[in-house]
Design an enzyme around this catalytic site. Structure first.
Site, mmCIF file in Angstrom:
data_model
loop_
_atom_site.group_PDB
_atom_site.id
_atom_site.type_symbol
_atom_site.label_atom_id
_atom_site.label_comp_id
_atom_site.label_asym_id
_atom_site.label_seq_id
_atom_site.Cartn_x
_atom_site.Cartn_y
_atom_site.Cartn_z
ATOM 1 C CG ASN A 389 -2.018 1.052 1.126
ATOM 2 O OD1 ASN A 389 -1.887 2.014 0.378
ATOM 3 N ND2 ASN A 389 -3.068 0.896 1.894
ATOM 4 C CG ASP A 390 1.445 3.315 3.643
ATOM 5 O OD1 ASP A 390 0.388 3.799 3.190
ATOM 6 O OD2 ASP A 390 1.583 2.970 4.821
ATOM 7 C CB VAL A 391 5.989 0.523 -0.662
ATOM 8 C CG1 VAL A 391 6.446 0.335 0.763
ATOM 9 C CG2 VAL A 391 5.195 -0.668 -1.152
ATOM 10 C CB VAL A 392 2.552 1.333 -4.813
ATOM 11 C CG1 VAL A 392 3.532 0.205 -5.109
ATOM 12 C CG2 VAL A 392 1.356 0.804 -4.031
#
Lengths: 463, 100
Positions: A389-392
């Site tokens: 989630n956060d890493v993209v």
């Protein structure tokens, strides 16, 4: 019995073998040999110590070697790869505990004979006790958080930092007393040990579960520094060298993790990140996501020339690595290319996701780091985001109001099409909305990773 | 400052520098085995623990030394074994299919 100078030569050899082993960790092809070279160095060190002129009783040593060796062997053979962070946390703690015990034994022995040690030995003894004790209890708390024996949320209380600083000050004052006055009462030493053990607990409880990778790396470093201090106490260079190697390794890894999260080490350690849901940034109100189905997704994957899989920890939780490999094999059989984009914080510790994918027989040359894979997205037909989630989240690049702004991300949004596999529409760990999900090129495939992937595999087979 | 301490500090600083330059070149894909391998190396405290436990200093040193050996050996055997287990799984792309 061997002469002291022979001992020192063999200790030097052991240190050289540790370094030679570490050097071979620069490539997966030579790493296994490197690990064995390092283990040979350790065997030499243990045998030499056993034969040392300082060793006069053997029963305790043999019992300890066998007991500890068996516990280690059972742990190493039975641990699941998903639980590697817990294993490393426990071993960090054991390393710290060992240094604490050796330094304590040296102190109490010298104290009981009423002789004053030299100042440098006295100082390094106190440091070995302090760092060893903090590493021991800090690691146990990290283990408990990772194992979910206790809440992963930061535990905070009023004036926490002041309280911790006060405890630290008392430890330093008592330790200084013990160094300066060898006649200081022995209770002062026990208070130092007790407070240092307490400090280890207090330092780790305010750190959230998501930040544990940094904490484990840092405690890894502490366990090395504690070993080096023990080396100063017993005047043994091989301990100093090995401790320094481990100490620098842990520091570098924690820096890498901090950089990948765009946070400072101080912020991780003292920021209590995630204690309150500080969700800011753009709201998703009024935006809608496009949902897709298995058939459509399978078609896109089957005809793609290049697919990049972006795995998140959700993939490992669902134990779906083997399904991903099946999907990879199918796409490759049809002539497509599959690569994996691994963000440094994709797993629960540095490099964790790589191990989990390697376990599923995915070749390591398909696992690309952030810097290598980011230029690839533009010529990629489908980016398949699984449980990440956060890493993209493109907000990290282009929304200065977002809490994760500035964090290096995987540019999945540059792919021609993005398929996001997700359980539901919950936000990431920091409670941040992800613009990628609302992108016109993005299609959402809801469901649990394992089940959905199995269905995808079956569907791609029929295309 | 004693000669021994100074020598120790020199060794510590140089080894830290060497460690930093070596670890900077370990690829991220091997960071987990690196950490478990580092655990194993920090088990070198087993040397100090054996010296304490085997010196015949008395029961307290024996007990503390015994426990210290146990903890250190968990690191040594556990660390090297689990690192080997992980590194065994890292395979290069074979010709095409990889057998289970």
């Amino acid at each position: 019995m061997i002469a002291p100078w022979v001992e020192r030569v063999f200790y030097l050899l052991a240190a050289v073998l540790f370094i030679a082993g570490l050097k071979r960790l620069q490539s997966p092809e030579t790493a296994r040999l490197g690990n064995r070279i390092s283990a040979t160095g350790m065997l030499i060190a243990i045998v030499v110590t056993f034969l040392s002129s300082g060793t006069v009783t053997y029963g305790t040593i043999i019992a300890g070697l066998i007991t500890g060796g068996l516990i280690g062997l059972v742990m190493a053979k039975t641990v699941k790869m998903t639980s590697m962070p817990q294993m490393v946390a426990l071993l960090n703690g054991a390393g710290g505990g060992s240094s604490l015990l050796v330094a304590s034994a040296e102190f109490l022995h010298v104290e009981s004979r009423g002789i004053a040690p030299s100042v440098d030995v006295a100082i390094t003894t106190q440091l070995g006790v302090l760092i060893g004790a903090v590493t021991l209890t800090g690691s146990l708390i990290a283990f408990a958080k990772l194992q979910e024996l206790m809440t992963g949320r930061p535990i905070t209380f009023p004036a926490q930092k002041t309280f911790n600083a006060a405890i630290f000050a008392v430890i330093i004052a008592l330790a200084a007393w013990l160094v300066a006055a060898p006649t200081a009462p022995v209770w002062a030493f026990y208070v130092v040990v007790g407070l240092a053990l307490l400090l280890g607990v207090l330092l780790v409880i305010p750190i959230g579960g998501a930040d544990m990778p940094v904490v484990i790396a840092l405690l890894n470093s502490y366990s090395g520094i504690a070993a080096a201090m023990t080396g100063f106490v017993i005047r043994n260079e091989v301990l100093i060298v090995s401790g320094a190697l481990v100490g620098s390794s842990g520091i570098i890894l924690s820096q890498i993790m901090c950089k990948a999260m765009n946070r400072s080490l101080a912020n991780v350690l003292f920021g209590a990140f995630g204690a309150t849901s500080s969700a800011s940034g753009k709201s998703a109100a009024g935006l809608t996501v496009k949902e897709t189905n298995i058939e459509e997704a399978a078609l896109q994957l089957a005809y793609a020339q290049q697919v990049i899989v972006v795995p998140g920890y959700g993939l490992a939780v669902a134990q779906a690595q083997h399904q991903v490999r099946e999907l990879m094999d199918l796409i490759e059989k049809r002539g497509g290319v599959v690569k994996f984009a691994i963000h440094p914080v994709a797993g629960r510790m540095p490099g964790h996701m790589n191990v989990l994918l390697a376990e599923a027989n995915i070749p390591y040359d398909k696992l690309l780091d952030m810097d290598d894979v980011n230029p690839e997205f533009e010529r990629t037909d489908v980016a398949l985001v699984i449980g990440a989630n956060d890493v993209v989240n493109p907000a990290a690049r282009n929304d200065p109001s977002s809490p994760i702004h500035g964090m290096p991300i995987l540019n999945a949004d540059y792919a021609k099409r993005i398929i996001v596999m997700k359980r539901g529409m919950s936000a990431g760990f920091a409670g941040i909305e992800n613009e990628l999900f609302y992108d016109a090129k993005t299609q959402m495939l809801f469901g649990d990773a394992k089940g959905t992937l199995s269905k995808l595999v079956a569907e791609v087979k029929q295309v | 400052m004693s000669e021994a301490l100074l020598g120790g500090i020199v060794v510590f600083v140089l080894a830290t520098y060497l460690g930093a330059s070596l670890i900077g070149r370990v690829p991220p894909t091997l960071h987990t085995p690196l950490m478990s391998g580092a655990n194993a190396v920090s088990g070198i405290t087993v040397v100090g623990a054996m010296l304490v436990a085997g010196a015949g200093f008395g029961w307290l040193s024996n007990v503390l030394g015994f426990l210290a050996i146990v903890f250190a050996m968990m690191n040594v055997i556990g660390g090297y074994t689990v690192t080997d287990r992980m590194l065994e799984m890292f395979k290069k792309a074979p010709g095409k299919e990889s057998p289970k």
